[in-house]
Scaffold this motif. Structure first.
Motif, PDB file in Angstrom:
ATOM      1  N   UNK A 138       0.828  -1.206   0.000  1.00  7.37           N
ATOM      2  CA  UNK A 138       0.000   0.000   0.000  1.00  7.37           C
ATOM      3  C   UNK A 138       0.861   1.254   0.000  1.00  7.37           C
ATOM      4  N   UNK A 139       0.311   2.319  -0.572  1.00  8.93           N
ATOM      5  CA  UNK A 139       1.013   3.594  -0.629  1.00  8.93           C
ATOM      6  C   UNK A 139       0.810   4.407   0.643  1.00  8.93           C
ATOM      7  N   UNK A 140      -0.313   4.188   1.336  1.00  5.42           N
ATOM      8  CA  UNK A 140      -0.573   4.822   2.622  1.00  5.42           C
ATOM      9  C   UNK A 140      -1.501   3.914   3.411  1.00  5.42           C
ATOM     10  N   UNK A 141      -1.653   4.158   4.700  1.00 10.62           N
ATOM     11  CA  UNK A 141      -2.392   3.225   5.546  1.00 10.62           C
ATOM     12  C   UNK A 141      -3.886   3.213   5.260  1.00 10.62           C
ATOM     13  N   UNK A 142      -4.387   4.213   4.542  1.00 12.56           N
ATOM     14  CA  UNK A 142      -5.812   4.257   4.210  1.00 12.56           C
ATOM     15  C   UNK A 142      -6.093   3.712   2.814  1.00 12.56           C
ATOM     16  N   UNK A 143      -5.109   3.071   2.212  1.00 16.36           N
ATOM     17  CA  UNK A 143      -5.291   2.489   0.880  1.00 16.36           C
ATOM     18  C   UNK A 143      -5.626   1.004   1.007  1.00 16.36           C
ATOM     19  N   UNK A 144      -6.624   0.566   0.252  1.00 16.02           N
ATOM     20  CA  UNK A 144      -7.070  -0.824   0.287  1.00 16.02           C
ATOM     21  C   UNK A 144      -6.413  -1.608  -0.840  1.00 16.02           C
ATOM     22  N   UNK A 145      -5.941  -2.810  -0.529  1.00 11.65           N
ATOM     23  CA  UNK A 145      -5.375  -3.715  -1.520  1.00 11.65           C
ATOM     24  C   UNK A 145      -6.136  -5.036  -1.483  1.00 11.65           C
ATOM     25  N   UNK A 146      -5.940  -5.865  -2.489  1.00  7.63           N
ATOM     26  CA  UNK A 146      -6.589  -7.180  -2.493  1.00  7.63           C
ATOM     27  C   UNK A 146      -6.037  -8.071  -1.388  1.00  7.63           C
TER      28      UNK A 146
END
Length: 442
Positions: A138-146
């Motif tokens: 992730x690029x930041x902690x609020x970004x969602x990944x699969x």
């Protein structure tokens, strides 16, 4: 090693040393055939490449090893065990900057890794590696990944929910597209698992939010994930609010129309709950026990029963000033006076009612709320809520600014994009005769 494989190793080393991640990513996209043809030498390649310096190259090799394993009808436990151990170590030590240049490949590796752990019934081994994988991808902690959904799945299967706390109580405001790998399934699974994990941790407010997001996601069809979310949404809503809270108005009409008849058992439970008769609810739960157990919702259903007991007691506080424990056990339809006392004490401890029990005569005395809302703690709580609202408003303004300055949005809003699409379609129709070119909404 064969000449083509030597060329692969040399290219990975050179491009990694130059920091040409994009060029290396494109090169690796053309390499699976070479690696597949030299499958017997892949372990030697892994010995030559450094997992930190040549993370993209090592990633490509492990992807091919998974492909080979999937193609083999006969798999030995030793091979799978060794592969899982090596991939675990790789995820922990790989270079985050490099794997972010190939988000789709890294996401697929984590998916294959998770599937093997699920199939082999050893989910606990993947919790630490996937937690690290999320932090790196992730690029930041609020970004969602699969990877979020795979991680929560393993936490639930291993019944180890503490590591999940870091990743469920987040204000997700961005999605990593992973070069097109991320799709709606990962989004729905993340919020479904968030709801399930939160419910298991007794954080029912967060659980209800997770199920609500899964249900209100724009859709043209109802998925099995949404159906399971809806069933749990009904139960959790009864536990928190004592009734089924209607879904927001922006929920797809398709969801409201199709899910209700598919969840008849749960609406019957809600109807029984609304009668405020614990015996009626218990009979309904026992009637549908097999269905609830098949849905893995029997535990939640029993908590719904406890919630009704509490609701009845709270109604009694509005009618009586004092009440004996024996009378309360009869009115609430509890099995014994001891059960009534235990339930009342737990409600007092949680601040759900204001009362005291006289041990002398077994009488319950109901009190008014002692909080006058004029203490320092109340002011601090109010200030924290105000700060949260200000922070949320700031985030919304930033998101609005980002959308308004997006070139695609500007073109769409001004009609330029529609004109370009119409012009392009017209030219295509002219050049190819009467055949229609389908248009895709953006």
């Amino acid at each position: 090693m064969a000449t083509s494989l030597e060329h692969f190793v040399t290219s990975v080393r050179n491009l990694s040393a130059e920091g040409g991640w994009r060029e290396l990513y494109e090169f690796l996209g053309k390499s699976p055939d070479i690696l597949m043809r030299n499958a017997e030498h892949l372990d030697h390649v892994l010995e030559i490449l450094d997992p930190q310096l040549h993370s993209l190259g090592v990633l490509a090799v492990y992807m091919v090893k998974f492909m080979i394993t999937n193609q083999n009808a006969v798999q030995t436990d030793v091979d799978v065990e060794g592969l899982v151990g090596k991939v675990s170590k790789f995820i922990l030590v790989c270079n985050g900057e490099q794997i972010r240049a190939a988000p789709d490949s890294f996401a697929e590796l984590c998916s294959q890794f998770t599937q093997y752990l699920v199939d082999k019934k050893m989910p606990a081994r993947g919790i630490l590696p996937l937690a690290q994988a999320i932090r790196k991808a992730r690029m930041n902690e609020n970004q969602l990944t699969s990877i979020h959904s795979h991680f929560l799945q393993l936490c639930l299967m291993a019944q180890n929910l503490r590591p999940a706390l870091e990743f469920i109580n987040l204000d997700i405001s961005d999605i990593n597209s992973e070069h097109g790998y991320f799709d709606a399934k990962h989004f729905l699974l993340y919020y479904y698992y968030c709801g399930t994990t939160s419910a298991a941790l007794k954080n029912f407010e967060l659980a209800l939010y997770g199920f609500e997001v899964a249900l209100t996601t724009p859709s043209s069809a109802v998925s099995h994930i949404m159906l399971e979310s809806y069933k749990k949404y009904i139960l959790v809503s009864l536990i928190i609010h004592g009734k089924v809270i209607p879904l927001p108005k922006y929920t797809s009409q398709l969801v409201n129309r199709l899910l209700r008849p598919m969840s008849a058992v749960y609406h019957e439970i809600a109807s029984a709950f609304s009668t405020n008769k614990p015996a009626s609810l218990e009979a309904t739960l026992m009637k549908h026990k097999d269905a609830l157990q098949r849905d893995n919702n029997w535990g939640l259903a029993k908590q719904v029963q406890q919630s009704l007991y509490k609701k009845v007691i709270q109604r009694l506080t509005q009618t009586f000033l004092t009440l004996s424990l024996s009378d309360m056990a009869m009115r609430v339809q509890l099995q014994s006076v001891a059960d009534a006392e235990k339930l009342v004490l737990s409600m007092i401890d949680r601040g759900e009612i204001y009362a005291s029990i006289s041990q002398k005569d077994g009488m319950v005395l109901f009190h008014e709320n002692p909080d006058k809302y004029d203490s320092t703690s109340t002011v601090e709580r109010l200030q924290s809520e105000v700060d949260l609202c200000i922070e949320l408003d700031t985030k919304i303004q930033r998101m609005e600014e980002s959308i308004c300055t997006n070139p695609l949005f500007v073109k769409k809003a001004t009609g330029i994009l529609d004109e370009e699409d119409a012009s392009r379609n017209a030219s295509l129709q002219t050049s190819s005769g009467p055949t229609k070119i389908p248009s895709f909404a953006m």
